[in-house]
Design an enzyme around this catalytic site. Structure first.
Site, PDB file in Angstrom:
ATOM      1  N   ASP A  37       3.196  -3.889  -3.323  1.00  0.00           N
ATOM      2  CA  ASP A  37       1.832  -4.089  -2.896  1.00  0.00           C
ATOM      3  C   ASP A  37       1.354  -3.026  -2.244  1.00  0.00           C
ATOM      4  O   ASP A  37       2.248  -2.144  -1.567  1.00  0.00           O
ATOM      5  CB  ASP A  37       1.667  -5.453  -1.877  1.00  0.00           C
TER       6      ASP A  37
ATOM      7  N   TYR B  73      15.362  -5.858  -0.920  1.00  0.00           N
ATOM      8  CA  TYR B  73      14.269  -5.478   0.016  1.00  0.00           C
ATOM      9  C   TYR B  73      14.877  -5.222   1.462  1.00  0.00           C
ATOM     10  O   TYR B  73      15.558  -6.071   1.938  1.00  0.00           O
ATOM     11  CB  TYR B  73      12.974  -6.227  -0.048  1.00  0.00           C
TER      12      TYR B  73
ATOM     13  N   ARG C 126       6.334  -4.384  -8.912  1.00  0.00           N
ATOM     14  CA  ARG C 126       5.019  -4.185  -8.447  1.00  0.00           C
ATOM     15  C   ARG C 126       4.656  -4.110  -7.045  1.00  0.00           C
ATOM     16  O   ARG C 126       4.126  -5.217  -6.594  1.00  0.00           O
ATOM     17  CB  ARG C 126       3.839  -5.126  -9.274  1.00  0.00           C
TER      18      ARG C 126
ATOM     19  N   ARG D  14       7.320 -11.072   2.219  1.00  0.00           N
ATOM     20  CA  ARG D  14       6.645 -11.279   3.217  1.00  0.00           C
ATOM     21  C   ARG D  14       6.278 -12.542   3.922  1.00  0.00           C
ATOM     22  O   ARG D  14       6.235 -12.662   5.161  1.00  0.00           O
ATOM     23  CB  ARG D  14       5.143 -10.347   3.242  1.00  0.00           C
TER      24      ARG D  14
END
Lengths: 275, 275
Positions: free
Chosen positions: A59, A117, A57, A214
């Protein structure tokens, strides 16, 4: 139309998107989402009201080159034809590839053994607007050795509670198989006479807590700027205390690059090798 | 406030922007423009209603890393302070650098001796949404030798009427000093396992007709795809007939890279050397 004209098959596909104009992957009460656009387009093509499952999911503002989705459809014209039809109908900020019939029981999230990522940033005295949508602007010089040292501390199986909250259940232990910085070329936009440096943080783990990459990047950049030492970064990990971590880095630098599944490890290991 | 508090100085600056959310550089009756944002921001900072001059009127969707502007202002706190104030106030898709007091009579358009544009494209079986804002998607394979051969035909002083309309006056002769294709790296987004190829057309000329680069690229890609031969491309140039040229390539691949001025050629030549 929610009636199916026949039996459904489970399809899977890789989905790419520019997250800049989305309120994230997952359908919400209001706002444009990737899942919503996919479901709307599938409805237009097949008449079915179906649910699209995603591996992660992401952002608002986060991009993807390797998101994986699955859905059950009565589509009868073959996966290649479905891929063509989807790409002809989807808005320009979403595309699919490798549409195929999935194996029995495939679930993009639960069948995944790792996600990778990337986080992109560029170093420059002034903002470079053509890069702003996909890279974090880093004005202050970075100590790359210190950042490498801190990135190395993220490897292995650890409680990552300092970097995020679990999306499901309470378990905050995650296994990180890759965590390093590398220089990347953006030579279409960073060339003489305006020489710049672009960096990419690569992180692969068996799973990620919400906001985890992040917050990791927020901490690693703080180390690079000398605001905290690698040792303090290590203490933050060990504290398991989210209030001790640095604020998360902006969403726009983040891209979901790849999701790996068991069958991609032919010897039957249940997770990717550490390296 | 249109009253000045004192005498004005002419300032010059380099302006960068992501053109995706602009209706082009030049102020229009409606729509967001780069010139409009700059003038509005300068008004906020100095109270002056002033006109910003630009070196090139880029179209909607066209980007810039090296647009040059000039304006007359009574700003008294120095160019570096003005640069900081502008960058702190401008929206994230515009930035300025090298703000300085200009020499007497400097005009960003009329004093320019050359402009350099880049045109970016990527070759891939499927669209790559993270690149869509800044690169043209090229699905069909390209014959790079044929494209190089055709690009070479654009060099020198020629009537370019086949590629565009003059913005001022009737003269359609332009001198092209650089015209070539090169491979560029976008390794943050084009890496294994999804290998792709990105190409950049570099063109420098003493001036450009409206739509000229995009029509050149439209023709060069047609050559690359084998739809027309390099010889036919040459005939199109010689025809001076805009109805014979290929449709212009999409704006989003185009970036105004650099504008050169006489003083950048210290031996006093009135134009850049061909190479």
């Amino acid at each position: 139309m929610s009636e199916h004209l026949g039996e459904t098959q489970r399809f899977r596909a890789i989905v790419e998107y520019d997250g800049g104009d989305f309120q994230g992957f997952q359908v919400q009460a209001t706002g444009r989402t990737v899942q919503g656009e996919l479901e709307r387009t599938l409805h237009r093509l097949s008449g079915e009201m179906l649910r699209v499952l995603g591996a992660g999911r992401t952002d608002a503002g986060v991009h993807a080159r390797g998101q994986v989705i699955a859905f059950d459809s009565a589509w009868r014209h073959g996966p290649q034809e479905l891929e063509r039809a989807l790409n002809a109908t989807l808005p320009p900020d979403i595309a699919v590839r490798q549409v195929q019939v999935a194996e029995q029981g495939f679930h993009p999230r639960y069948s995944a053994v790792s996600r990778t990522y990337f986080y992109n940033l560029y170093c420059s005295q002034t903002r470079i607007p053509v890069l702003e949508r996909h890279y974090l602007w880093q004005r202050q010089a970075l100590d790359l050795d210190a950042m490498d040292q801190a990135a190395w501390m993220l490897l292995g199986e650890q409680d990552m509670a300092a970097f995020g909250q679990p999306t499901v259940g309470m378990v905050t232990v995650r296994r990180v198989m890759q965590s390093f910085w590398r220089r990347v070329e953006v030579s279409a936009y960073l060339a003489a006479p305006q020489v710049g440096l672009a960096l990419q943080f690569v992180v692969e783990a068996n799973g990620f807590l919400r906001g985890m990459v992040r917050r990791m990047v927020g901490g690693l950049v703080a180390v690079g700027e000398g605001r905290i030492s690698p040792a303090v970064f290590g203490e933050t990990i060990a504290s398991r205390d989210i209030s001790r971590s640095e604020p998360p880095a902006a969403a726009r630098g983040l891209v979901l690059w790849q999701v790996k599944y068991r069958e991609e490890y032919p010897d039957g290991r249940s997770s990717a090798p550490a390296n």
